[in-house]
Structure formats: C-alpha cells, structure tokens
Design an enzyme around this catalytic site. Structure first.
Site, PDB file in Angstrom:
ATOM      1  N   GLU A  50      -4.127  -0.683   7.742  1.00 49.57           N
ATOM      2  CA  GLU A  50      -3.114  -0.450   8.664  1.00 49.57           C
ATOM      3  C   GLU A  50      -3.229  -1.079  10.137  1.00 49.57           C
ATOM      4  O   GLU A  50      -4.217  -1.206  10.659  1.00 49.57           O
ATOM      5  CB  GLU A  50      -2.653   1.212   8.931  1.00 49.57           C
ATOM      6  CG  GLU A  50      -2.148   1.849   8.077  1.00 49.57           C
ATOM      7  CD  GLU A  50      -2.006   3.323   8.459  1.00 49.57           C
ATOM      8  OE1 GLU A  50      -1.990   3.323   9.540  1.00 49.57           O
ATOM      9  OE2 GLU A  50      -2.124   4.115   7.369  1.00 49.57           O
ATOM     10  N   TYR A  98      -5.088   0.625  15.813  1.00 46.97           N
ATOM     11  CA  TYR A  98      -4.055   0.574  16.636  1.00 46.97           C
ATOM     12  C   TYR A  98      -4.103   0.096  18.145  1.00 46.97           C
ATOM     13  O   TYR A  98      -3.074  -0.678  18.591  1.00 46.97           O
ATOM     14  CB  TYR A  98      -2.894   1.993  16.595  1.00 46.97           C
ATOM     15  CG  TYR A  98      -2.491   2.098  15.106  1.00 46.97           C
ATOM     16  CD1 TYR A  98      -1.139   1.778  14.903  1.00 46.97           C
ATOM     17  CD2 TYR A  98      -3.215   2.757  13.867  1.00 46.97           C
ATOM     18  CE1 TYR A  98      -0.599   2.007  13.734  1.00 46.97           C
ATOM     19  CE2 TYR A  98      -2.536   2.927  12.885  1.00 46.97           C
ATOM     20  CZ  TYR A  98      -1.159   2.505  12.747  1.00 46.97           C
ATOM     21  OH  TYR A  98      -0.754   2.589  11.567  1.00 46.97           O
ATOM     22  N   GLU A 109      -7.816   7.797   6.828  1.00 44.39           N
ATOM     23  CA  GLU A 109      -8.187   8.198   7.976  1.00 44.39           C
ATOM     24  C   GLU A 109      -8.652   9.696   8.195  1.00 44.39           C
ATOM     25  O   GLU A 109      -8.106  10.389   8.726  1.00 44.39           O
ATOM     26  CB  GLU A 109      -6.877   8.229   9.011  1.00 44.39           C
ATOM     27  CG  GLU A 109      -6.415   6.861   9.207  1.00 44.39           C
ATOM     28  CD  GLU A 109      -5.502   6.751  10.365  1.00 44.39           C
ATOM     29  OE1 GLU A 109      -4.908   7.762  10.732  1.00 44.39           O
ATOM     30  OE2 GLU A 109      -5.141   5.561  10.482  1.00 44.39           O
ATOM     31  N   ARG A 120       0.769  -1.239   0.042  1.00 43.31           N
ATOM     32  CA  ARG A 120       0.039  -0.019   0.121  1.00 43.31           C
ATOM     33  C   ARG A 120       0.918   1.385  -0.162  1.00 43.31           C
ATOM     34  O   ARG A 120       1.770   1.430   1.084  1.00 43.31           O
ATOM     35  CB  ARG A 120      -0.987  -0.047   1.259  1.00 43.31           C
ATOM     36  CG  ARG A 120      -1.701   1.313   1.361  1.00 43.31           C
ATOM     37  CD  ARG A 120      -2.618   1.261   2.447  1.00 43.31           C
ATOM     38  NE  ARG A 120      -3.258   2.343   2.578  1.00 43.31           N
ATOM     39  CZ  ARG A 120      -3.524   3.070   3.794  1.00 43.31           C
ATOM     40  NH1 ARG A 120      -2.742   2.547   4.897  1.00 43.31           N
ATOM     41  NH2 ARG A 120      -3.944   4.338   3.908  1.00 43.31           N
ATOM     42  N   HIS A 131      -3.201  10.930   1.691  1.00 40.68           N
ATOM     43  CA  HIS A 131      -2.710  10.667   2.858  1.00 40.68           C
ATOM     44  C   HIS A 131      -2.263  11.847   3.576  1.00 40.68           C
ATOM     45  O   HIS A 131      -0.921  11.844   3.889  1.00 40.68           O
ATOM     46  CB  HIS A 131      -1.671   9.310   3.009  1.00 40.68           C
ATOM     47  CG  HIS A 131      -1.620   8.712   4.208  1.00 40.68           C
ATOM     48  ND1 HIS A 131      -1.718   7.361   4.107  1.00 40.68           N
ATOM     49  CD2 HIS A 131      -1.273   9.137   5.610  1.00 40.68           C
ATOM     50  CE1 HIS A 131      -1.363   6.965   5.480  1.00 40.68           C
ATOM     51  NE2 HIS A 131      -0.962   8.168   6.106  1.00 40.68           N
ATOM     52  N   ASN A 139      -8.266   1.024   9.361  1.00 37.40           N
ATOM     53  CA  ASN A 139      -6.977   1.217  10.299  1.00 37.40           C
ATOM     54  C   ASN A 139      -6.918   0.979  11.744  1.00 37.40           C
ATOM     55  O   ASN A 139      -7.692   1.637  12.440  1.00 37.40           O
ATOM     56  CB  ASN A 139      -6.067   2.609  10.049  1.00 37.40           C
ATOM     57  CG  ASN A 139      -5.438   2.609   8.414  1.00 37.40           C
ATOM     58  OD1 ASN A 139      -5.719   1.876   7.764  1.00 37.40           O
ATOM     59  ND2 ASN A 139      -5.234   4.028   8.184  1.00 37.40           N
TER      60      ASN A 139
HETATM   61  C1  GBH Z   1      -1.882   6.323  11.299  1.00 42.91           C
HETATM   62  O1  GBH Z   1      -2.733   7.256  12.144  1.00 42.91           O
HETATM   63  C2  GBH Z   1      -1.745   6.918   9.983  1.00 42.91           C
HETATM   64  O2  GBH Z   1      -2.618   6.723   8.967  1.00 42.91           O
HETATM   65  C3  GBH Z   1      -0.047   6.897   9.664  1.00 42.91           C
HETATM   66  O3  GBH Z   1       0.306   7.548   8.710  1.00 42.91           O
HETATM   67  C4  GBH Z   1       0.705   6.761  10.979  1.00 42.91           C
HETATM   68  O4  GBH Z   1       2.097   6.974  10.777  1.00 42.91           O
HETATM   69  C5  GBH Z   1       0.407   5.524  11.720  1.00 42.91           C
HETATM   70  O5  GBH Z   1      -1.051   5.590  11.947  1.00 42.91           O
HETATM   71  C6  GBH Z   1       1.114   5.690  13.209  1.00 42.91           C
HETATM   72  O6  GBH Z   1       0.656   6.563  13.865  1.00 42.91           O
HETATM   73  O7  GBH Z   1      -4.694   5.590  22.912  1.00 42.91           O
HETATM   74  O8  GBH Z   1      -4.725   3.398  22.445  1.00 42.91           O
HETATM   75  O9  GBH Z   1      -6.811   4.451  21.822  1.00 42.91           O
HETATM   76  C7  GBH Z   1      -2.989   6.550  13.529  1.00 42.91           C
HETATM   77  C8  GBH Z   1      -4.081   7.113  14.290  1.00 42.91           C
HETATM   78  C9  GBH Z   1      -5.228   7.744  16.244  1.00 42.91           C
HETATM   79  C10 GBH Z   1      -4.133   5.752  15.789  1.00 42.91           C
HETATM   80  C11 GBH Z   1      -4.927   7.761  17.683  1.00 42.91           C
HETATM   81  C12 GBH Z   1      -4.051   5.798  17.592  1.00 42.91           C
HETATM   82  C13 GBH Z   1      -4.815   6.298  19.928  1.00 42.91           C
HETATM   83  C14 GBH Z   1      -4.768   4.830  20.507  1.00 42.91           C
HETATM   84  N1  GBH Z   1      -4.224   6.945  15.618  1.00 42.91           N
HETATM   85  N2  GBH Z   1      -4.865   6.430  18.383  1.00 42.91           N
HETATM   86  S1  GBH Z   1      -5.219   4.432  22.019  1.00 42.91           S
END
Ligand code: GBH
Length: 498
Positions: A379, A307, A169, A77, A122, A305
């Site tokens: 992601e 995390y 996002e 991607r 992006h 995506n």
């Molecule tokens: C992505 O955004 C992006 O698309 C990417 O470019 C970036 O490098 C990558 O992630 C890493 O940051 O406190 O445990 O609830 C991530 C968006 C929003 C993900 C806030 C994590 C908090 C996690 N983020 N979120 S938590």
C-alpha cells in the site's frame, strides 16, 4: 524528458480491503464483524458512517474488474472477510455463499488477466470472537481459529491464489484497537498491557497460519505467504547542535523499532527489539523458544505499507506503567515527539507527503532485514479532497504524489540496490476510510456515494500508463500546471487522528 524504467517483471497493482468496499453487510449469510459493532457505536466514526453499503463491490464486482482491466491492471490486492466465510469465526459453520463470492471474484480477475494477492485479515474480526473470547486478547482460541480459517482459505482458493498476506498492519490493530481506541474494538483503558498482548497474539496467528501453509499446501500449490507491516519514516529532527542531533537520531531509530521492529524483528530474527524489552519490561510478553523458531523466517517477502514521514525528537512524556484511563495514551511508551516541516505538502489526512522518506525507509528495511523475496509495497497512496467530479477529473495532487513516491522507489532500487519487487497503490477505488467514514478519498476511481456510479480519476489513467510501460515519466501535463488541483489540497482540513 526523463523517463525512469523499472526492472522487468515489476509487480504493479492496486489494493482494497473487504470491509472498506464490499458492503452487503447483512447479505449472503455474512456474520457480523467488530467493525459493524464499532461503526454503529455513536461517536466512533465521523458522521456515523458504517460499511453497511460501502461501495457495493459485493454486487458490482464485475463492473469493478472491468474498470481494472480498462486501466491495464495486472495485479490486485483484495482481502477476504473472515465473517463472510465463517460467520461465527470458527470452521464449524462454513458460509458457502461467502466462499462462492470470493470464488467468483477470483475467477473474474483471472479471466481478465489480473493476478490476485489476498490478505486474510484486514481488521474485520468476527464479532463472535470478540464477545465470546476477547478478540485479539483471546490467546490460543484466537490463534487456533485463525489457523483454521487460513487453512480453509488455502483449501478453497489456493489452487488459484499464489500470493497470501496473513495480516494487514498488526501495528494498527494493536495501537489503534487497544492503545488509543480509535479503531475497533475501541479499547484503551488497559492500553499499557493489552496493546502488547494483542500484538503478541497477532504475531502468533501469523506464524501458525504460515506453518499451516508451508506444511500442508505450499509444496502442492507453489505460492508465497507473507505478513504486511505499516511504517512511516521517522527522520531525526534537524538541528545545528551535535549533541541534540545524536539524541534525535537515537529517538528516530527507537521510533522505527517500536513501529516496525516490533513486528519485523520477531518475523526476521525471532524476537522483539532489545529497546522494547528494556523500556517495557514485564509489559512485553515473551516468546517461548518454539514460538521464536516458528516466527523466525516466517515471511516469504517483506510486505510494506507506507504513507508519511515525521520529524522525531526525544520526549520525556515517557511514563512507564502509567494508567491509561482517559488521559494516558500508548504513544508515551516510545518516548518521542513528532513534528512536521512547514515546507512539506500535506494530504487530506494531514499526513506529510515526503517522497524521500519512502526511499529512506526502503533503505532502512534493506539494511536491517535484507529480506529474502524482496520488498513488496502492498500500500501507498494519499487522500485528496476531491469530492466533486470536476476536481476528480484533474486529480493533480494524487498524480504528483504517486510520481514523487515512485521516483524515490526507483532511486532506492537503482542507486541503492534495494530489492523492491512490487508496488500496490492504495486504493483502487474511493472507499470507507475506517474512523473517517466516506469523508476521505484515497481512490484512483471516484465514487458517487448516492448512485454508486464509478469514474476513473486522472490518476487511474496516469497509473495505467506507468503499468503498461513499466516506466515513469518525470514530466507530463500534470506537473506542468496544476493550480486547481493543488489549491484543493492546500485548503483541505487536517485530519485529527490515527
Ligand atoms: C492503511 O493504514 C490501511 O491498511 C488501509 O485500510 C487504510 O485505508 C489506509 O492505510 C489509509 O489510511 O503522520 O505522516 O507519520 C494506514 C496506517 C498509520 C498510516 C499512521 C499513516 C501516520 C502518517 N497509518 N500513519 S504520519
């Protein structure tokens, strides 16, 4: 030894984004983006890092594709830099050198048996659109410009690119760009309204680009187009008190609707969630019937995506209509408070590594949207403080993070019938982590930022094995003993924002 087998044809990949890896910010006729301006504004990015050089992928792309081939990668991607192909943002000036770069990259990938999936936006908005037309607040000018940019990409690359993502996002673009100012363009003083206007315009950008693809290209090019949305899992904070438990459950659901439903409801149902309309009143823009119709069903699969996970409970810090100024923040609108469990492992971003949260989110999406075309996880990954080569070679935390998340995804598919069709690890390579600059490493490949030398981390080799066998071993040398790897993570500082 247990091994989990994935469905045949499962789409395994890795992901990156243009501004985070390309560098060559002032080369090849590229125009400036809002990230060039933001990153050069003192105090916005840790240590003043910019993406000027990033990991120099613009020059080293052939070497990078070789590294992908070496790890057995079949899907990759990437994102196109809008200002690299259209320096002013508009199609009146097409930068053929920029087009040539992406043509070469796509051809190189295909020659190595790697299928590209391409994101159109992006976060690197052409700066001219910001200064002349107020960026994501630009209404029709923005929407038309994005549709024209999308059309150009379909025309030039659509013969070879069969999977498109319109936006990455939009939650981040709106909340971090206009709600708290942590990301470009770094606004927040009108956060109570601008955040929702930016999101609204982005949804319309998506809908119009999809309309262009479906009416002008899809029949001939036979590809798919989708949006990709970020969402962390929101778990009701555990409590013994049944009344409190019910309130926490309601708050967690509300948080999911504010994070994901904000975008996914319009895309799947044609309108914002009821709870957002009620809480935000006039601050939430409305769709016309035509816009609703254009949005509804505008994604050929569900791009996700993911995390982390947090506990949620209600919070009365909700201040309807409060001024943003220096004090207020957009978070108050949703009326929840987040917390963590001491037992959870944390990544180097301070985000909680909670694999079961991923499964619960997949199940929630399946239950609410039952998306046609299934879910493709575009992601998932973690930052690990592995900035010395020895730790990178061991890389235990990252391997075990991926193992945990993949095992829960497998469970969602096999035990709960969730239709997940693909998974992309973030990221293929260490890169520019936005407001954290080069201080956070998400890569499967390690980069020496002085020499630009690359090295596969243990996770690249391990993940390559998952791809080759289409299966996941639950035990191997990485989870048997990992003192150094895990110690590096335990002592990592916790990130303070996003
Ligand atoms: C992505 O955004 C992006 O698309 C990417 O470019 C970036 O490098 C990558 O992630 C890493 O940051 O406190 O445990 O609830 C991530 C968006 C929003 C993900 C806030 C994590 C908090 C996690 N983020 N979120 S938590």
């Amino acid at each position: 030894m247990t091994t989990l087998q994935f469905p045949e044809g499962f789409e395994w990949g890795t992901a990156t984004a243009s501004y985070q890896i390309e560098g060559a910010a002032n080369e090849g006729g590229r125009g400036q983006s809002i990230w060039d301006a933001f990153s050069k504004t003192p105090g916005k990015v840790l240590e003043g890092h910019t993406g000027d050089k990033a990991v120099d992928h613009y020059h080293l792309y052939k070497e990078d594709v070789k590294l992908m081939a070496n790890m057995g990668l079949k899907h990759y991607r990437l994102s196109i830099s809008w200002p690299r192909v259209l320096p002013t943002g508009f199609t009146d000036h097409v930068n053929e050198e920029g087009i040539a770069f992406y043509n070469n990259l796509i051809d190189e990938l295909l020659a190595n048996g790697i299928t590209p999936i391409v994101t159109l936006y992006h976060w690197d908005l052409p700066l001219a659109l910001q200064t002349e037309y107020d960026g994501l607040l630009g209404g029709k000018v923005l929407i038309d410009a994005f549709a024209a940019y999308a059309r150009l990409c379909f025309q030039r690359f659509g013969d070879r690119v069969k999977q498109w993502l319109t936006l990455n996002e939009p939650w981040c673009s709106a909340i971090l760009g206009y709600g708290n100012g942590h990301m470009a363009p770094g606004r927040k003083h009108k956060c109570k309204t601008e955040t929702y206007e930016a999101a609204h315009n982005l949804l319309l950008c998506h809908a119009h680009a999809v309309h262009v693809y479906r009416t002008e290209f899809q029949a001939a090019q036979d590809g798919k187009i989708a949006i990709t949305l970020n969402c962390d899992w929101r778990e009701p904070k555990p409590t013994e008190d049944p009344a409190e438990a019910a309130q926490n459950a309601e708050a967690a659901e509300r948080a999911l609707l504010f994070d994901l439903g904000w975008f996914a409801d319009p895309v799947y149902f044609g309108d914002y969630p009821e709870v957002m309309k009620t809480r935000l009143g006039d601050r939430l823009p409305r769709f016309t019937p035509e816009e609703s119709a254009l949005l509804k069903g505008s994604s050929d699969f569900f791009g996700l995506n993911h995390y982390g996970t947090a506990y949620i409970e209600p919070s009365d810090a909700y201040l309807a209509g409060a001024e943003c100024g220096l004090e207020g923040e957009i978070w108050e609108d949703v009326g929840v408070k987040q917390s963590s469990d001491d037992a959870w492992l944390r990544t180097d971003m301070g985000w909680n590594a909670v694999p079961w949260g991923f499964r619960k989110l997949l199940m929630w999406i399946h239950a609410r949207y039952a998306p046609a075309g299934g879910i493709i996880v575009t992601e998932n990954g973690c930052a690990v403080a592995d900035d010395n080569q020895a730790v990178a070679a061991k890389d235990y935390f990252r391997v075990n993070f991926y193992r945990g998340y993949l095992a829960e995804m497998h469970k969602a598919i096999t035990e709960f019938g969730v239709d997940v069709r693909g998974y992309y690890a973030w990221s293929f390579i260490d890169n520019y982590e936005w407001a954290f600059g080069y201080t956070k490493r998400f890569g499967l490949h390690w980069v020496n930022y002085e020499t630009m030398e690359r090295m596969p981390k243990a996770s690249a080799i391990w993940y390559g094995n998952v791809i080759r066998t289409n299966s996941l071993a639950l035990e191997d040398e990485y989870n048997r003993k990992s003192p150094e790897g895990n110690a590096a993570v335990a002592s990592a500082p916790v990130a303070t924002s996003y």
